[in-house]
Every structure is written in structure tokens, then in C-alpha cells.
Design an enzyme around this catalytic site. Structure first.
Site, PDB file in Angstrom:
ATOM      1  N   GLU A  14       0.514  -0.749  -0.454  1.00 56.68           N
ATOM      2  CA  GLU A  14       0.239  -0.202   0.104  1.00 56.68           C
ATOM      3  C   GLU A  14       1.217   1.314   0.423  1.00 56.68           C
ATOM      4  O   GLU A  14       0.463   2.199   0.314  1.00 56.68           O
ATOM      5  CB  GLU A  14      -0.955  -0.007   0.905  1.00 56.68           C
ATOM      6  CG  GLU A  14      -0.368   0.127   2.459  1.00 56.68           C
ATOM      7  CD  GLU A  14       0.140  -1.569   3.292  1.00 56.68           C
ATOM      8  OE1 GLU A  14       0.170  -1.964   3.003  1.00 56.68           O
ATOM      9  OE2 GLU A  14       0.124  -1.540   4.537  1.00 56.68           O
ATOM     10  N   HIS A  68      -7.937  -4.104  -1.540  1.00 52.53           N
ATOM     11  CA  HIS A  68      -6.965  -4.067  -0.029  1.00 52.53           C
ATOM     12  C   HIS A  68      -5.514  -2.707   0.092  1.00 52.53           C
ATOM     13  O   HIS A  68      -6.061  -2.810   0.754  1.00 52.53           O
ATOM     14  CB  HIS A  68      -6.426  -5.580   0.108  1.00 52.53           C
ATOM     15  CG  HIS A  68      -5.535  -5.569   1.316  1.00 52.53           C
ATOM     16  ND1 HIS A  68      -6.294  -6.001   1.879  1.00 52.53           N
ATOM     17  CD2 HIS A  68      -4.670  -5.435   1.824  1.00 52.53           C
ATOM     18  CE1 HIS A  68      -5.335  -6.581   3.379  1.00 52.53           C
ATOM     19  NE2 HIS A  68      -3.636  -6.130   2.705  1.00 52.53           N
ATOM     20  N   GLU A  69      -5.370  -3.219  -0.746  1.00 51.55           N
ATOM     21  CA  GLU A  69      -4.702  -1.860  -0.545  1.00 51.55           C
ATOM     22  C   GLU A  69      -5.490  -0.108  -1.368  1.00 51.55           C
ATOM     23  O   GLU A  69      -4.482   0.507  -0.303  1.00 51.55           O
ATOM     24  CB  GLU A  69      -3.360  -2.130  -2.272  1.00 51.55           C
ATOM     25  CG  GLU A  69      -2.894  -3.475  -2.774  1.00 51.55           C
ATOM     26  CD  GLU A  69      -2.656  -4.053  -0.979  1.00 51.55           C
ATOM     27  OE1 GLU A  69      -2.795  -5.189  -0.960  1.00 51.55           O
ATOM     28  OE2 GLU A  69      -1.712  -2.828   0.209  1.00 51.55           O
ATOM     29  N   HIS A  97      -5.835   0.418   2.436  1.00 52.28           N
ATOM     30  CA  HIS A  97      -4.990   1.246   3.375  1.00 52.28           C
ATOM     31  C   HIS A  97      -5.120   2.091   3.441  1.00 52.28           C
ATOM     32  O   HIS A  97      -4.775   2.859   4.745  1.00 52.28           O
ATOM     33  CB  HIS A  97      -3.728  -0.175   2.552  1.00 52.28           C
ATOM     34  CG  HIS A  97      -3.268  -1.216   3.655  1.00 52.28           C
ATOM     35  ND1 HIS A  97      -3.376  -1.203   5.201  1.00 52.28           N
ATOM     36  CD2 HIS A  97      -3.138  -2.102   3.166  1.00 52.28           C
ATOM     37  CE1 HIS A  97      -2.920  -2.603   5.227  1.00 52.28           C
ATOM     38  NE2 HIS A  97      -2.881  -3.109   3.896  1.00 52.28           N
ATOM     39  N   GLU A 107      -4.184  -4.304   9.803  1.00 52.67           N
ATOM     40  CA  GLU A 107      -4.794  -6.012   8.228  1.00 52.67           C
ATOM     41  C   GLU A 107      -5.763  -5.671   8.661  1.00 52.67           C
ATOM     42  O   GLU A 107      -6.915  -6.646   7.708  1.00 52.67           O
ATOM     43  CB  GLU A 107      -3.555  -6.718   8.184  1.00 52.67           C
ATOM     44  CG  GLU A 107      -1.655  -5.999   7.915  1.00 52.67           C
ATOM     45  CD  GLU A 107      -2.572  -6.045   6.585  1.00 52.67           C
ATOM     46  OE1 GLU A 107      -1.397  -4.834   6.325  1.00 52.67           O
ATOM     47  OE2 GLU A 107      -3.496  -5.839   5.735  1.00 52.67           O
ATOM     48  N   ASP A 159       9.498 -10.336   9.745  1.00 59.19           N
ATOM     49  CA  ASP A 159       9.368 -10.906   8.504  1.00 59.19           C
ATOM     50  C   ASP A 159       9.160 -12.124   8.804  1.00 59.19           C
ATOM     51  O   ASP A 159       8.322 -13.087   8.324  1.00 59.19           O
ATOM     52  CB  ASP A 159      10.541 -10.765   7.704  1.00 59.19           C
ATOM     53  CG  ASP A 159      10.417  -9.384   6.800  1.00 59.19           C
ATOM     54  OD1 ASP A 159      11.851  -8.859   6.821  1.00 59.19           O
ATOM     55  OD2 ASP A 159       9.513  -9.059   6.430  1.00 59.19           O
ATOM     56  N   TYR A 166      -4.648 -10.776   9.788  1.00 61.20           N
ATOM     57  CA  TYR A 166      -5.116 -10.323   8.938  1.00 61.20           C
ATOM     58  C   TYR A 166      -6.948 -10.751   8.884  1.00 61.20           C
ATOM     59  O   TYR A 166      -7.557 -10.611   8.794  1.00 61.20           O
ATOM     60  CB  TYR A 166      -4.707 -11.275   7.026  1.00 61.20           C
ATOM     61  CG  TYR A 166      -3.647 -10.135   6.550  1.00 61.20           C
ATOM     62  CD1 TYR A 166      -2.354 -10.830   7.285  1.00 61.20           C
ATOM     63  CD2 TYR A 166      -3.782  -9.541   5.991  1.00 61.20           C
ATOM     64  CE1 TYR A 166      -1.224  -9.601   6.593  1.00 61.20           C
ATOM     65  CE2 TYR A 166      -2.000  -8.769   5.389  1.00 61.20           C
ATOM     66  CZ  TYR A 166      -1.446  -8.905   5.541  1.00 61.20           C
ATOM     67  OH  TYR A 166      -0.085  -8.178   5.171  1.00 61.20           O
TER      68      TYR A 166
HETATM   69  C1  LIG Z   1       1.939  -9.882  13.818  1.00 65.72           C
HETATM   70  C2  LIG Z   1       2.804  -9.762  13.185  1.00 65.72           C
HETATM   71  C3  LIG Z   1       3.757  -9.751  12.144  1.00 65.72           C
HETATM   72  C4  LIG Z   1       3.643  -7.850  11.760  1.00 65.72           C
HETATM   73  C5  LIG Z   1       5.194  -8.037  10.927  1.00 65.72           C
HETATM   74  C6  LIG Z   1       4.518  -6.633   9.737  1.00 65.72           C
HETATM   75  C7  LIG Z   1       5.031  -6.869   8.460  1.00 65.72           C
HETATM   76  C8  LIG Z   1       5.172  -7.479   8.590  1.00 65.72           C
HETATM   77  C9  LIG Z   1       6.999  -7.862   7.009  1.00 65.72           C
HETATM   78  O1  LIG Z   1       7.219  -8.901   6.248  1.00 65.72           O
HETATM   79  C10 LIG Z   1       5.968  -6.992   5.835  1.00 65.72           C
HETATM   80  C11 LIG Z   1       4.856  -7.144   5.021  1.00 65.72           C
HETATM   81  C12 LIG Z   1       4.109  -6.533   4.198  1.00 65.72           C
HETATM   82  C13 LIG Z   1       2.725  -7.167   3.441  1.00 65.72           C
HETATM   83  C14 LIG Z   1       2.447  -6.015   2.661  1.00 65.72           C
HETATM   84  C15 LIG Z   1       1.800  -6.988   2.053  1.00 65.72           C
HETATM   85  C16 LIG Z   1       0.794  -7.760   1.873  1.00 65.72           C
HETATM   86  O2  LIG Z   1      -0.279  -7.219   2.336  1.00 65.72           O
HETATM   87  C17 LIG Z   1       0.545  -9.169   0.947  1.00 65.72           C
HETATM   88  C18 LIG Z   1      -0.439 -10.186   1.545  1.00 65.72           C
HETATM   89  C19 LIG Z   1       0.240 -11.486   1.721  1.00 65.72           C
HETATM   90  C20 LIG Z   1       0.088 -11.286   0.074  1.00 65.72           C
HETATM   91  O3  LIG Z   1      -1.472 -11.784  -0.909  1.00 65.72           O
HETATM   92  O4  LIG Z   1       0.642 -11.985  -1.097  1.00 65.72           O
HETATM   93 ZN   LIG Z   2      -2.342  -5.276   4.142  1.00 70.23          ZN
END
Ligand SMILES: CCCCC/C=C\C[C@@H](O)/C=C/C=C/C=C\[C@@H](O)CCCC(=O)O
Ligand SMILES: [Zn+2]
Length: 607
Positions: A268, A292-293, A296, A315, A372, A380
Site C-alpha cells: 500500500e 485491499h491496497e 489501506h 490488516e 518478517d 489479517y
Molecule cells: C503480527 C506480527 C507480524 C508483523 C509483521 C509486519 C510486517 C511484516 C513484513 O514482512 C511486511 C509484510 C508486508 C505485506 C504486504 C502486503 C500483504 O498484504 C500481502 C499479503 C500476502 C499476499 O497476498 O501475498
Molecule cells: Zn494489507
């Protein structure tokens, strides 16, 4: 409370504005940066500033134009290295200074993927894109890399003149680089305060096409027509979102369709949503990622999680809005169907992590946890399920939307914690406190595994999927001849996805069953990434050897972690495929996205 994922100390000082000058060098795979931070002091005497960095070489530091001394602290295994800048004279509360830092990134910066021409669609030019969420901005520039700090930014980026640069901001002109006629400089401004994880950059052979009053879609020319078709309903979705939660404050809403190695479905980044090409299904059936985006733009980008432990605020609310847009575009039964699909997705995530794993808490403790590695569908779908449950408890969609709209207005441009969210929920529904007190908040927020209560779902669109999945699960060898192509004729692609999701939640099918499934449904031919991904997993878990090549192919030709990681994990768990999977990873790891490579190495138990 401090952010366990950052070394910064936002209670001492805040960054209010960043002026950036970047120089992108594809030969050395480095970005040289001049970062000018406008810093506001928040306490009576401050003698040093601590910033987040990761794999940065710090060249020089100035404070208000005077050179300042600095030291890099102890490097942490995944949080990076704190940069401590000594202030020439202590600051007092309310004072502002400009801190300028010259630095250079590492070719292995975890925020960046440098692509060779052969990894792009056009095969002629190199390509660079960033992914800062959650804690990678620090591997591009020194900053307070915590979502509780918000700042505006202005940036000028110098790139090879044959390439184009875009950022999570509005363009502010471009011109030839006076220092080097082979380079161009692009200017960007972001006047709405944002957290560091929403800084984004892309440099490549990009072409744009206007598809709405505030939307241009950008991608390589080879993907442009397909992307324009797929994303045609973007303005409609934006209008739905504005009807639901109020005006869109970011100016434009552009889309960027990236190369297949982009690790997420979408990101987003304000003014320029990044989207994976795996949503280009040809029938617009996977564009809920765009919904979704878009959502956001309110939940996440306007109201932001205070730390990553409150990621579900970003999320869960965004998935809720995404599905409200689904409901407006495709009907309430479809919204209910997607909601139920989300519950199954949560079940899948809990099964993968293990139902006692504290990372399946809605609000996990992230102390010494690499975010990560903590990322999953839990924030979500457990977040969505809680909001969907509260919608039913508090009087339905329209009443609950009133809360959501008000929550966004009260917390806009700020960062919120779960406690603040809950307090506001009680304030807004002050005449329903008795109902709210019945909610098992501790069960929902601080307990691992599935939620304590399951909401109700309209089953109209789900029943057909459930019936057919039961038939396959209960079928004996002698029943296999009863299946035929017609079984699928009344199922939408969404229902086919649900059918496969349900089967993946059962014990693995016998190989005879998946062979029969291929015979009558010919699923090997289906390109839709959400269907193909689940179908290939089903076959690998049924130990069908002939599918190993197809599964490895999908795992390699795109890099969306939602697909790539489970495919590699399932192949690793299939004894006949393990060696091939490990070797394929080892061959490809150097050209993968750095975060994808790091997580896959863990999944495959490789150092
Ligand atoms: C609760 C504990 C974890 C918190 C982690 C926060 C970000 C993780 C970091 O890896 C970033 C994530 C970014 C995600 C971006 C977009 C997502 O919405 C995509 C969802 C999966 C998909 O559809 O491929
Ligand atoms: Zn998201």
C-alpha cells in the site's frame, strides 16, 4: 511504550520532514543518499540522537551545517545497527535541527531487489524496486524506523536516463542531470505525513497509461495492455471506499505492476500501490488485492499501527474494508463467502504455525522476534474475524461502519495501539458496554490458536464447495468414476479456490484421487495463480511425483511468498522431491529477493 523492532527513541525526538537526494547506481548496486532530517526535540535536554540503520556505510554527518561526530553501535542479527549522533550542543524541548547524513547502501540491502535485465519482462534494462514494510527502510537511509513516527518527505532521485523512477509520492517534475548527461533526476513530494515503512522507490523501463481520473497504471510495456484491462475497475473501488469511510486524501492513486519476484500480493505505498503480476488472471477475479491496497489508504496509511505488535489494526481493518467493497461490487452473499474463506485461511495459518505458537496471538510479543519471520495471515484473518464478530454483535454492517468511520477520523495522521482502539470502541458504543463486556477479549487478543468464538456466515455460495469437497474426501477408489467435468460447471473461480482450500485442510488425498481430479477437471491447465497454487499443493501432499516439476516451476517463476514458501515447504516434506527442492533453491537464491531468500533458507533448514 518502546518499539521492540527499532533502536530509535521517539519519546526523545521526532523526525518531522525528510529531504532526500538519492543516486541509483546499477553497476555497483548501491544507492548513495544525502538524508536531511528535520528533527524536533521533545525533551528538555538532548545531547545525542539514535537512528536505525542496517548495512549502511555512513560517510559524514552535519547538524545545522556543522560537522558532527557519530558512532555505529553493536550490529543486531536482524534489527541492524544503531547510529548515535553527538549533538554539538544539547537541544531543548521544542527546538528543531536539520541533521544531514551522507550514506551508501549495501548491494544486499534487505529493502531492495536489484534485477538483471533477464529477470524483467523486457529483458533489456535492469530494474530496482523497494519493499520497506516492515523494518527495511533503515537499509536504505538512516531514520526512526518505527511506525509511531510520521513525517512528510521530498526526494530527488538520479537514475540512468533510459529508465524512469517512481516513488510513494506525487511527481514534482524531472530534468537531465547537469552533472551527467546520461542520467535524469526525478523529483517527488509527499505532503501527507507517513511512517518510514511507506517510503517506496521503483526504477525501470516503465510505461504508464491513465485508467481513471486519479489513476495511472505503470508497468513494463509488455504487461501494459493486460494490466490496463485487469485494473479497469480501480476508480469504482476508490469511490466505494470513499462512500464507506470518507474522502481520499492522497491526491492520486497510481498502480505499479511489478516483475514476478515481488514478494507480496500488494503493498500500500501511498500514491503508488505496488501489485504482483500474479493477480493478472485475465478475468479481473483477483483484483480484491487492489481493494485491499485501496482500503489501506485509510486503515494503515492514515491510522497506523503504533508498533508491529499492533499490525492487526492495519490488516484486520483493511481486510474488513476490502470485503465491504467486495460486498458493494458483488453482493452481500459474496462478502459472506469471502469472510468464510478468511476463516479457512486463518485455520491454515494456525495449522502452519501450530495452535500454541504465540505468533498466532492477535497481538503477539515481538521482543527479539524478526517481524518478517512472524508475518502470516493471522493479523489479517483473526483481525477480520474479530471485526466481523463485533459487527454481528453490535447491530450489523451499517452500525459497525459508523464506528469504523469515526475511529478513522479520530486517529487520522496518528498511530494507534490495540488498547487505544479498544478504549475508543467502548467510547463509541457507550450504550452497548454490557454487550462489549461479554466479549472474551483475552481469548481474542492474547491467546494463541483459533478465536474463542466463530462468527456466523451466510453459506449460499459456500455450500456447493463444501458438498463437492466432502464427496472427494469420502470417495473410495470405486467411487472415482462418478466424478465428471460437469461437477465444476456451476462453480466460479472463487468457489474453485474455496473447494481446493477445503481439501487442503483435510488429510492428504490418495494419489488416485488427484489423478482422477486432473482427468476430469484438467486443473494442470489453469493459470489463475490462486487456483494453480492450491492445486499443486494438493498434488504434492498426495505425493504425485509427476507434479514435482510443475510445482518447482511455479515456485521459481514467481516470487510471491504466499505461494513460493508453501510450495517449497510441501516439496521439502515430500521425500522424493526434497533434494530437487533444495538444489533448486540453492541455484536460485542469489537472484531472489533478499527477504524471500532469508525466509526460504529457514523453511528449508539451510543456513
Ligand atoms: C503480527 C506480527 C507480524 C508483523 C509483521 C509486519 C510486517 C511484516 C513484513 O514482512 C511486511 C509484510 C508486508 C505485506 C504486504 C502486503 C500483504 O498484504 C500481502 C499479503 C500476502 C499476499 O497476498 O501475498
Ligand atoms: Zn494489507
Amino acid at each position: 511504550m518502546a518499539d521492540p523492532s527499532s533502536f530509535a527513541s521517539p519519546e526523545q525526538f521526532n523526525i518531522k520532514h525528510i529531504y532526500l537526494k538519492l543516486n541509483v547506481d546499477f553497476n555497483s548496486r548501491e544507492i548513495s543518499a544525502s538524508t536531511s532530517l528535520t528533527v524536533r526535540c521533545l525533551q528538555d535536554s538532548l545531547s545525542a540522537l539514535v537512528l536505525d540503520t542496517k548495512d549502511l556505510t555512513i560517510k559524514q554527518v552535519w547538524v545545522n551545517g556543522k560537522e558532527a561526530s557519530f558512532t555505529l553501535g553493536k550490529t543486531h542479527s536482524f534489527k541492524g545497527t544503531p547510529l548515535e549522533i553527538t549533538l554539538p550542543c544539547p537541544l531543548t524541548r521544542g527546538q528543531e535541527v536539520i541533521v544531514e547524513i551522507c550514506s551508501v547502501t549495501s548491494p544486499r540491502s534487505s529493502a531492495l531487489q536489484w534485477l538483471k535485465p533477464e529477470q524483467t519482462a523486457g529483458k533489456i534494462h535492469p530494474y530496482l524496486f523497494s519493499q520497506c514494510q516492515a523494518t527495511h527502510c533503515r537499509s536504505i537511509i538512516p531514520c526512526q524506523d518505527t511506525p509511531s513516527v510520521k513525517f512528510t518527505y521530498y526526494c530527488q532521485v538520479s537514475v540512468p536516463k533510459k529508465l524512469m523512477a517512481l516513488m510513494s509520492a506525487v511527481e514534482d517534475g524531472d530534468l537531465l542531470d547537469t552533472q551527467d548527461s546520461n542520467r535524469k533526476i526525478y523529483h517527488f513530494k509527499q505532503n501527507v505525513p507517513i511512517p518510514s515503512y511507506l517510503i517506496a522507490l521503483v526504477v525501470g523501463a516503465l510505461e504508464g497509461r491513465k485508467i481513471g481520473p486519479r489513476t495511472t497504471i505503470w508497468t513494463e510495456k509488455e504487461l501494459l495492455e493486460q494490466s490496463v484491462y485487469e485494473m479497469a475497475e480501480t476508480e469504482k473501488m476508490l469511490k466505494c471506499a470513499e462512500d464507506l469511510v470518507g474522502p481520499y486524501v492522497w491526491g492520486k492513486y497510481d498502480l505499479l505492476v511489478l516483475p514476478p519476484s515481488f514478494p507480496y500480493g500488494g503493498m500500500e505505498n501511498p500514491c503508488l500501490t505496488f501489485i504482483t503480476p500474479t493477480v493478472l488472471a485475465g478475468d479481473r477475479s483477483l483484483v480484491s488485492v487492489t481493494a485491499h491496497e485501496i482500503s489501506h489508504s485509510w486503515t494503515g496509511n492514515l491510522v497506523t499501527n503504533h508498533t508491529w505488535e499492533h499490525f492487526w489494526l492495519n490488516e484486520g481493518h483493511t481486510v474488513y474494508l476490502e470485503r465491504r467493497i467486495d460486498g458493494l461490487l458483488y453482493g452481500e452473499e459474496f462478502r459472506q463467502f469471502k469472510a468464510l474463506g478468511g476463516w479457512k485461511e486463518l485455520q491454515n495459518a494456525v495449522n502452519t504455525f501450530g495452535s500454541s505458537n504465540p505468533l498466532t496471538n492477535l497481538v503477539p510479543n515481538l521482543h527479539e522476534v524478526d517481524v518478517d519471520a512472524a508475518f502470516s495471515s493471522v493479523p489479517y484473518e483473526k483481525g477480520f474475524a474479530l471485526l466481523f464478530y463485533l459487527e454481528q454483535l453490535l447491530g450489523g454492517p451499517e452500525i459497525f461502519l459508523g464506528f469504523l468511520k469515526s475511529y478513522i477520523q479520530v486517529f487520522a495522521f496518528k498511530s494507534a495501539t490495540t488498547e487505544e482502539w479498544k478504549k475508543y470502541l467502548y467510547t463509541y458504543f457507550k450504550d452497548k458496554v454490557d454487550i462489549l463486556d461479554k466479549v472474551d477479549w483475552n481469548g481474542w487478543m492474547h491467546t494463541p490458536g483459533m478465536p474463542p468464538v466463530q462468527p456466523q456466515y451466510d453459506m449460499t455460495l459456500a455450500n456447493a464447495c463444501i458438498a463437492l469437497s466432502k464427496k472427494w474426501v469420502q470417495a473410495k477408489e470405486s467411487d472415482l468414476s462418478s466424478f465428471k467435468a460437469e461437477d465444476l460447471k456451476d462453480l466460479s473461480s472463487h468457489q474453485l479456490i474455496e473447494l481446493l482450500t477445503l481439501l487442503l485442510l483435510e488429510e492428504p488425498l490418495p494419489v488416485s484421487h488427484v489423478k482422477r481430479m486432473q482427468e476430469v477437471y484438467n486443473l494442470n491447465e489453469i493459470k489463475n495463480s490462486e487456483i494453480r497454487f492450491r492445486w499443486l499443493r494438493l498434488c504434492i501432499r498426495a505425493k504425485w511425483e509427476e507434479v514435482i516439476t510443475l510445482a518447482l516451476q511455479m515456485a521459481v517463476e514467481q516470487g510471491r511468498m504466499k505461494f513460493t514458501r508453501p510450495l517449497y515447504r510441501d516439496l521439502y516434506n515430500f521425500d522424493k522431491a526434497r533434494e530437487q527442492a533444495v538444489n533448486t533453491f540453492l541455484q536460485n537464491r542469489k537472484s531472489m529477493h533478499p527477504v524471500t531468500e532469508m525466509l526460504l533458507a529457514k523453511d528449508l533448514h539451510i543456513s
